[in-house]
Structures are given as structure tokens and as C-alpha cells.
Design a protein around this motif. Sequence first.
Motif, PDB file in Angstrom:
ATOM      1  N   GLY A  88      -9.267 -10.018 -21.793  1.00  0.00           N
ATOM      2  CA  GLY A  88      -9.758  -9.957 -23.160  1.00  0.00           C
ATOM      3  C   GLY A  88     -10.166 -11.306 -23.740  1.00  0.00           C
ATOM      4  N   GLN A  89      -9.853 -12.387 -23.066  1.00  0.00           N
ATOM      5  CA  GLN A  89     -10.193 -13.726 -23.560  1.00  0.00           C
ATOM      6  C   GLN A  89     -11.590 -14.120 -23.102  1.00  0.00           C
ATOM      7  N   ARG A  90     -12.212 -15.020 -23.866  1.00  0.00           N
ATOM      8  CA  ARG A  90     -13.543 -15.522 -23.518  1.00  0.00           C
ATOM      9  C   ARG A  90     -13.415 -16.869 -22.813  1.00  0.00           C
ATOM     10  N   TYR A  91     -14.202 -17.012 -21.759  1.00  0.00           N
ATOM     11  CA  TYR A  91     -14.228 -18.231 -20.968  1.00  0.00           C
ATOM     12  C   TYR A  91     -15.686 -18.546 -20.655  1.00  0.00           C
ATOM     13  N   SER A  92     -15.906 -19.681 -20.003  1.00  0.00           N
ATOM     14  CA  SER A  92     -17.261 -19.998 -19.546  1.00  0.00           C
ATOM     15  C   SER A  92     -17.256 -20.109 -18.020  1.00  0.00           C
ATOM     16  N   LEU A 141     -12.209  -8.825 -17.960  1.00  0.00           N
ATOM     17  CA  LEU A 141     -11.849  -7.420 -18.148  1.00  0.00           C
ATOM     18  C   LEU A 141     -10.674  -6.988 -17.286  1.00  0.00           C
ATOM     19  N   GLU A 142     -10.640  -7.407 -16.025  1.00  0.00           N
ATOM     20  CA  GLU A 142      -9.540  -7.066 -15.123  1.00  0.00           C
ATOM     21  C   GLU A 142      -9.502  -8.039 -13.957  1.00  0.00           C
ATOM     22  N   PHE A 143      -8.432  -7.929 -13.136  1.00  0.00           N
ATOM     23  CA  PHE A 143      -8.237  -8.815 -12.000  1.00  0.00           C
ATOM     24  C   PHE A 143      -8.114  -8.019 -10.713  1.00  0.00           C
ATOM     25  N   LYS A 155     -13.015  -9.451 -13.034  1.00  0.00           N
ATOM     26  CA  LYS A 155     -14.178  -8.700 -13.492  1.00  0.00           C
ATOM     27  C   LYS A 155     -14.516  -9.226 -14.881  1.00  0.00           C
ATOM     28  N   VAL A 156     -15.776  -9.606 -15.053  1.00  0.00           N
ATOM     29  CA  VAL A 156     -16.189 -10.238 -16.307  1.00  0.00           C
ATOM     30  C   VAL A 156     -17.359  -9.486 -16.928  1.00  0.00           C
ATOM     31  N   ARG A 157     -17.469  -9.632 -18.236  1.00  0.00           N
ATOM     32  CA  ARG A 157     -18.626  -9.121 -18.978  1.00  0.00           C
ATOM     33  C   ARG A 157     -19.347 -10.336 -19.547  1.00  0.00           C
ATOM     34  N   ALA A 168     -19.557  -7.609 -13.879  1.00  0.00           N
ATOM     35  CA  ALA A 168     -19.557  -7.898 -12.454  1.00  0.00           C
ATOM     36  C   ALA A 168     -18.300  -8.688 -12.111  1.00  0.00           C
ATOM     37  N   TRP A 169     -18.100  -8.934 -10.813  1.00  0.00           N
ATOM     38  CA  TRP A 169     -16.936  -9.660 -10.338  1.00  0.00           C
ATOM     39  C   TRP A 169     -17.317 -11.093  -9.989  1.00  0.00           C
ATOM     40  N   ALA A 170     -16.392 -12.007 -10.274  1.00  0.00           N
ATOM     41  CA  ALA A 170     -16.573 -13.424  -9.945  1.00  0.00           C
ATOM     42  C   ALA A 170     -15.248 -13.960  -9.407  1.00  0.00           C
TER      43      ALA A 170
END
Length: 176
Positions: A88-92, A141-143, A155-157, A168-170
Motif C-alpha cells: 500500500g505504500q508508494r515508492y519509486s 500491492l503484494e509480494f 507486484k506494483v501498480r 506488473a511484477w518487479a
Amino acid sequence: MSNEENVQPEETVQPQQTNTNNESAADNAKETAGNALSSFLSLKETNPKVFFGTIGGIAVLLVLLMSSGGSGSKPALTGPKLINLAIGQRYSLKSANAYDPAATVRLVSTPGAIAAYDDTEEADRNGACQHIPQGTQVSVLEFADAFGKQNAYAKVRVEDGSCKGNEAWALAIDIQ
């Protein structure tokens, strides 16, 4: 006496030649080194304890110099910071393996697909939202766990840019 008789002829000054011949200096150095070596080798026959003691002492000094290691104040190596990501946190996005600021971060549809990534194909670079520029804001979103490591993939948005809203996944290390 006339003036012409009183004038003494000018003496020409010739530079003195020195005996610093490079060849003779090199020959002297070779001869000196040869004499020192022959006297050291003759020591082997006349006094073997001193001969082998000298060789042992030189070996001990070399071992001590090689194992000393230098100064104690060595600079710390820097690398990517591993941070604890939270859902739920925002990152770069920041590529951990690239120094080029124009490098992109690879996003894939499944976590394990990054391990099978082949950079030799150009076709995958043209796909929509697979290579995201560094600095793009994402939300976690998830790990997913992989290779015995927890939370290796995330998994990121995408939150900004032309791919806004895509999921997608990173690699987790590429999220800072």
C-alpha cells in the motif's frame, strides 16, 4: 711596439669532457652486483647457517608485509539500500544494477519471468509498459518469495507516466 703587437690572440675556450660515460657506469654497476652475488653464494659453502638464515629472514619479512593488510580506515562499500517494503505504500523505481540514469526497470507479468529474461531480443522492448523509466512512482500491492528469499518480488501498480494504472511484477531490490 705597435698596437698590433700588443694585442694578444684570443684564447678559445673548449668545454672540458667529463668521464661520466654511461657504458662504464653500467659496467661498474654490473660488476658490483656480480661481486655481491658471488660473495653471497660463496657464503653458502663457507657458512650455510648464515646463508639459509638470511633467506629465511627475507621470506619471513615478505610474509609479514603481505599479511599486514594496510591501514585500518578503509572506506565502506556502498550499494543499493535494502528497505522493508510495505503493501500500500508508494515508492519509486530505481535499478540496483545500473549506473546510467536513463536505464529502465523491467516489469513482467509473473514473478519468475525475470529470471528467464533475455536481453538479446528487441521485440520485448517494444511491448507496452515492460520497461519503465527510473524514478517512476509505484504502489506495492503484494509480494512473492523466490529462491529461498522472502519478498524477492513485488507486484506494483504504476502511479504516473504513460503506463499509469498498469500492474506488473518487479524485483523488490529495484523498488526504493
